[in-house]
Design an enzyme around this catalytic site. Structure first.
Site, PDB file in Angstrom:
ATOM      1  N   GLN A  52      -0.281   5.340  21.451  1.00  0.00           N
ATOM      2  CA  GLN A  52       0.036   5.875  20.120  1.00  0.00           C
ATOM      3  C   GLN A  52      -1.097   6.826  19.721  1.00  0.00           C
ATOM      4  OE1 GLN A  52      -1.022   2.864  20.866  1.00  0.00           O
ATOM      5  NE2 GLN A  52      -1.737   1.671  19.135  1.00  0.00           N
ATOM      6  N   ARG A 105      -3.408   9.265  16.950  1.00  0.00           N
ATOM      7  CA  ARG A 105      -3.929   9.410  15.586  1.00  0.00           C
ATOM      8  C   ARG A 105      -4.772  10.675  15.560  1.00  0.00           C
ATOM      9  NH1 ARG A 105      -0.928   5.860  15.130  1.00  0.00           N
ATOM     10  NH2 ARG A 105      -1.100   3.857  14.047  1.00  0.00           N
ATOM     11  N   PRO A 124       2.583   2.743  12.797  1.00  0.00           N
ATOM     12  CA  PRO A 124       3.224   3.996  13.205  1.00  0.00           C
ATOM     13  C   PRO A 124       2.814   4.434  14.606  1.00  0.00           C
ATOM     14  CG  PRO A 124       1.670   4.353  11.390  1.00  0.00           C
ATOM     15  CD  PRO A 124       1.642   2.897  11.689  1.00  0.00           C
ATOM     16  N   ARG A 125       3.758   5.028  15.363  1.00  0.00           N
ATOM     17  CA  ARG A 125       3.488   5.477  16.733  1.00  0.00           C
ATOM     18  C   ARG A 125       2.625   6.731  16.746  1.00  0.00           C
ATOM     19  NH1 ARG A 125       3.530   2.698  20.784  1.00  0.00           N
ATOM     20  NH2 ARG A 125       3.649   4.565  22.059  1.00  0.00           N
ATOM     21  N   GLN A 126       2.855   7.555  15.770  1.00  0.00           N
ATOM     22  CA  GLN A 126       2.200   8.868  15.781  1.00  0.00           C
ATOM     23  C   GLN A 126       1.912   9.300  14.344  1.00  0.00           C
ATOM     24  OE1 GLN A 126       4.732  11.910  17.324  1.00  0.00           O
ATOM     25  NE2 GLN A 126       3.045  13.169  18.064  1.00  0.00           N
ATOM     26  N   ARG A 127       0.823   9.993  14.157  1.00  0.00           N
ATOM     27  CA  ARG A 127       0.453  10.448  12.820  1.00  0.00           C
ATOM     28  C   ARG A 127      -0.326  11.725  13.012  1.00  0.00           C
ATOM     29  NH1 ARG A 127      -0.471   6.847   9.044  1.00  0.00           N
ATOM     30  NH2 ARG A 127       1.586   6.083   8.701  1.00  0.00           N
ATOM     31  N   ASN A 132     -13.911  -0.233  14.030  1.00  0.00           N
ATOM     32  CA  ASN A 132     -13.705  -1.358  14.944  1.00  0.00           C
ATOM     33  C   ASN A 132     -14.287  -1.079  16.329  1.00  0.00           C
ATOM     34  OD1 ASN A 132     -12.502  -3.589  13.947  1.00  0.00           O
ATOM     35  ND2 ASN A 132     -10.535  -3.253  14.954  1.00  0.00           N
ATOM     36  N   TYR A 142       0.838  -1.208   0.000  1.00  0.00           N
ATOM     37  CA  TYR A 142       0.000   0.000   0.000  1.00  0.00           C
ATOM     38  C   TYR A 142       0.873   1.259   0.000  1.00  0.00           C
ATOM     39  CZ  TYR A 142      -3.748   3.189   1.537  1.00  0.00           C
ATOM     40  OH  TYR A 142      -4.651   4.231   1.641  1.00  0.00           O
ATOM     41  N   ASP A 143       1.791   1.339   0.987  1.00  0.00           N
ATOM     42  CA  ASP A 143       2.594   2.554   1.147  1.00  0.00           C
ATOM     43  C   ASP A 143       3.431   2.837  -0.100  1.00  0.00           C
ATOM     44  OD1 ASP A 143       1.628   1.921   3.633  1.00  0.00           O
ATOM     45  OD2 ASP A 143       3.525   2.069   4.696  1.00  0.00           O
TER      46      ASP A 143
HETATM   47  N1  LIG Z   1     -10.330   6.376   4.557  1.00  0.00           N
HETATM   48  C1  LIG Z   1      -9.174   6.877   4.860  1.00  0.00           C
HETATM   49  O1  LIG Z   1      -8.933   7.195   6.026  1.00  0.00           O
HETATM   50  C2  LIG Z   1      -8.111   7.111   3.811  1.00  0.00           C
HETATM   51  C3  LIG Z   1      -6.894   7.647   4.219  1.00  0.00           C
HETATM   52  C4  LIG Z   1      -5.910   7.854   3.265  1.00  0.00           C
HETATM   53  C5  LIG Z   1      -6.156   7.584   1.936  1.00  0.00           C
HETATM   54  N2  LIG Z   1      -7.339   7.062   1.569  1.00  0.00           N
HETATM   55  C6  LIG Z   1      -7.515   6.754   0.123  1.00  0.00           C
HETATM   56  O2  LIG Z   1      -8.797   7.147  -0.314  1.00  0.00           O
HETATM   57  C7  LIG Z   1      -9.293   6.210  -1.273  1.00  0.00           C
HETATM   58  C8  LIG Z   1     -10.656   5.703  -0.830  1.00  0.00           C
HETATM   59  O3  LIG Z   1     -10.527   5.079   0.447  1.00  0.00           O
HETATM   60  P1  LIG Z   1     -11.780   4.498   1.228  1.00  0.00           P
HETATM   61  O4  LIG Z   1     -11.509   4.671   2.660  1.00  0.00           O
HETATM   62  O5  LIG Z   1     -13.034   5.027   0.639  1.00  0.00           O
HETATM   63  O6  LIG Z   1     -11.607   2.938   0.913  1.00  0.00           O
HETATM   64  P2  LIG Z   1     -12.701   1.891   0.374  1.00  0.00           P
HETATM   65  O7  LIG Z   1     -12.043   0.552   0.420  1.00  0.00           O
HETATM   66  O8  LIG Z   1     -13.992   2.062   1.077  1.00  0.00           O
HETATM   67  O9  LIG Z   1     -12.893   2.348  -1.128  1.00  0.00           O
HETATM   68  C9  LIG Z   1     -12.050   1.948  -2.177  1.00  0.00           C
HETATM   69  C10 LIG Z   1     -12.919   1.601  -3.370  1.00  0.00           C
HETATM   70  O10 LIG Z   1     -12.080   1.233  -4.465  1.00  0.00           O
HETATM   71  C11 LIG Z   1     -12.619   0.057  -5.065  1.00  0.00           C
HETATM   72  N3  LIG Z   1     -11.515  -0.651  -5.734  1.00  0.00           N
HETATM   73  C12 LIG Z   1     -10.463  -1.266  -5.143  1.00  0.00           C
HETATM   74  N4  LIG Z   1      -9.652  -1.768  -6.084  1.00  0.00           N
HETATM   75  C13 LIG Z   1     -10.203  -1.455  -7.293  1.00  0.00           C
HETATM   76  C14 LIG Z   1      -9.835  -1.706  -8.637  1.00  0.00           C
HETATM   77  N5  LIG Z   1      -8.713  -2.389  -8.949  1.00  0.00           N
HETATM   78  N6  LIG Z   1     -10.631  -1.237  -9.624  1.00  0.00           N
HETATM   79  C15 LIG Z   1     -11.768  -0.559  -9.317  1.00  0.00           C
HETATM   80  N7  LIG Z   1     -12.172  -0.290  -8.057  1.00  0.00           N
HETATM   81  C16 LIG Z   1     -11.391  -0.745  -7.062  1.00  0.00           C
HETATM   82  C17 LIG Z   1     -13.232  -0.721  -3.928  1.00  0.00           C
HETATM   83  O11 LIG Z   1     -14.163  -1.689  -4.325  1.00  0.00           O
HETATM   84  C18 LIG Z   1     -13.847   0.412  -3.100  1.00  0.00           C
HETATM   85  O12 LIG Z   1     -15.143   0.718  -3.541  1.00  0.00           O
HETATM   86  C19 LIG Z   1      -8.245   5.100  -1.383  1.00  0.00           C
HETATM   87  O13 LIG Z   1      -7.448   5.332  -2.518  1.00  0.00           O
HETATM   88  C20 LIG Z   1      -7.427   5.255  -0.129  1.00  0.00           C
HETATM   89  O14 LIG Z   1      -6.101   4.837  -0.328  1.00  0.00           O
HETATM   90  C21 LIG Z   1      -8.325   6.807   2.475  1.00  0.00           C
END
Ligand SMILES: NC(=O)c1ccc[n+]([C@@H]2O[C@H](COP(=O)([O-])OP(=O)(O)OC[C@H]3O[C@@H](n4cnc5c(N)ncnc54)[C@H](O)[C@@H]3O)[C@@H](O)[C@H]2O)c1
Length: 317
Positions: free
Chosen positions: A212, A214, A277-280, A193, A148-149
């Site tokens: 930690q 957030r 991560p400990r802190q964000r 959760n 992911y990262d």
């Molecule tokens: N929620 C958070 O706190 C947060 C924080 C940082 C970044 N983000 C980013 O925001 C975006 C949305 O996050 P979210 O919390 O709504 O997550 P989520 O899992 O609820 O939504 C992601 C969506 O993408 C779809 N998806 C996944 N892989 C796919 C693919 N290959 N093709 C088409 N669709 C696909 C999933 O079915 C889902 O509907 C993500 O890119 C995530 O990395 C979210």
């Protein structure tokens, strides 16, 4: 103001943030096309939009190219919680990287603006607090969170290379922990959760000693940030942090949820997962200055709305 509606493509539009964004952009008078492969997204998040003639949904995996005529793209598709993105790490990194390449290719062909939902995870386990955009991060390239990262870091690189090499109009948002109604009940994220465990009267599992910290941004605040970023002048690309700078320890969050749900659940401590991560905490100086944006929803207010959502969800099933 133009009388023509904008046609806006949202990838991941059936997910938590994406489905709220679909609603917001339709309400603002746009046409919305949502692409999703329903990996973590749910029909239930968007079913109420299906009768709207200005809304379309297409089941599609963004790892494969797609062609359509649109005016703007929000690229949100990617599993976002550790449970989901670690389930099939190869698919996660493919979505982040191939998905970005496909969406950037579409934006380049159409000569349109594209916004990337990046993440605070690009900072890894940060040694700088709070994190400004100029901090390059402290990321393990071979750990269980790396799909992911590093996927999201590579996507940012691709966005900036398309910008430099092809003059593409890009916007990169580094989103910090966001919560609200429509979060997936089983995705293991800390807010959902704790709420789900409290409502079921189960033990509340805190990882580590709970000290930690957030910061938690309510979904409405994030939507304001994302739309402001998309509508900012073309020379503002980001990356820009979007998150709530007010910090809470995980124990404080657990106690707040217990108080608001009036549950009898007890807090139990479990070992900390690898690379946690400990802190964000976001430094949002840039977002304040460039977008005139800052979060306004207090944790208690946002938690109440999120708890109401989960209560209604559990009543239905
Ligand atoms: N929620 C958070 O706190 C947060 C924080 C940082 C970044 N983000 C980013 O925001 C975006 C949305 O996050 P979210 O919390 O709504 O997550 P989520 O899992 O609820 O939504 C992601 C969506 O993408 C779809 N998806 C996944 N892989 C796919 C693919 N290959 N093709 C088409 N669709 C696909 C999933 O079915 C889902 O509907 C993500 O890119 C995530 O990395 C979210």
């Amino acid at each position: 103001m133009s009388i023509m509606k904008k046609r806006i493509l949202i990838t991941g539009g059936a997910g938590f943030i994406g489905s709220h964004l679909c609603e917001r952009l339709l309400k603002d008078g746009n046409e919305v096309i949502c692409i999703d492969n329903f990996y973590t997204g749910r029909k239930a998040n968007i079913v109420h939009l299906l009768n709207n003639p200005y809304f379309e949904i297409e089941r599609h995996d963004i790892c494969f190219p797609i062609y359509m005529e649109v005016d703007e793209i929000y690229n949100l598709a990617c599993p976002a919680s550790p449970i989901h993105y670690q389930f099939d790490p190869v698919q996660t990194i493919k979505t982040a990287v191939h998905g970005a390449i496909n969406m950037l290719g579409l934006a380049k062909r159409l000569k349109i603006k594209i916004l990337q939902a990046s993440t605070s995870e690009v900072y890894g386990d940060p040694v700088v607090h709070p994190q400004p955009e100029s901090y390059w991060g402290n990321v393990n390239p071979v750990g269980i969170r790396s799909c992911y990262d590093e996927g999201k870091r590579c996507a940012e690189t691709l966005f900036f290379d398309y910008h430099r090499q092809h003059n593409l109009k890009i916007k990169v948002a580094r989103i910090f922990n966001t919560y609200g109604p429509k979060m997936h009940p089983n995705d293991g994220r800390v807010v959902s959760n704790f709420i789900v465990q409290s409502l079921k009267g189960e033990d509340i599992t805190v990882f580590g000693d709970g000290n930690q910290t957030r910061s938690f941004c309510y979904i409405d605040d994030l939507l304001n940030g994302l739309t402001r970023l998309m509508n900012s002048p073309d020379d503002f690309t980001g990356p820009v942090n979007l998150g709530n700078p007010v910090e809470f320890t995980i124990l404080e969050l657990a106690q707040k949820v217990i108080e608001l749900t009036r549950t009898k659940s007890k807090i139990i401590l479990n070992p900390l997962p690898d690379d946690d991560p400990r802190q964000r905490q976001p430094d949002i100086t840039l977002a304040r200055k460039a977008l005139g944006w800052e979060p306004v929803v207090r944790l208690e207010e946002g938690l109440k709305k999120t708890i109401e959502y989960f209560e209604s969800l559990f009543k239905k099933y």
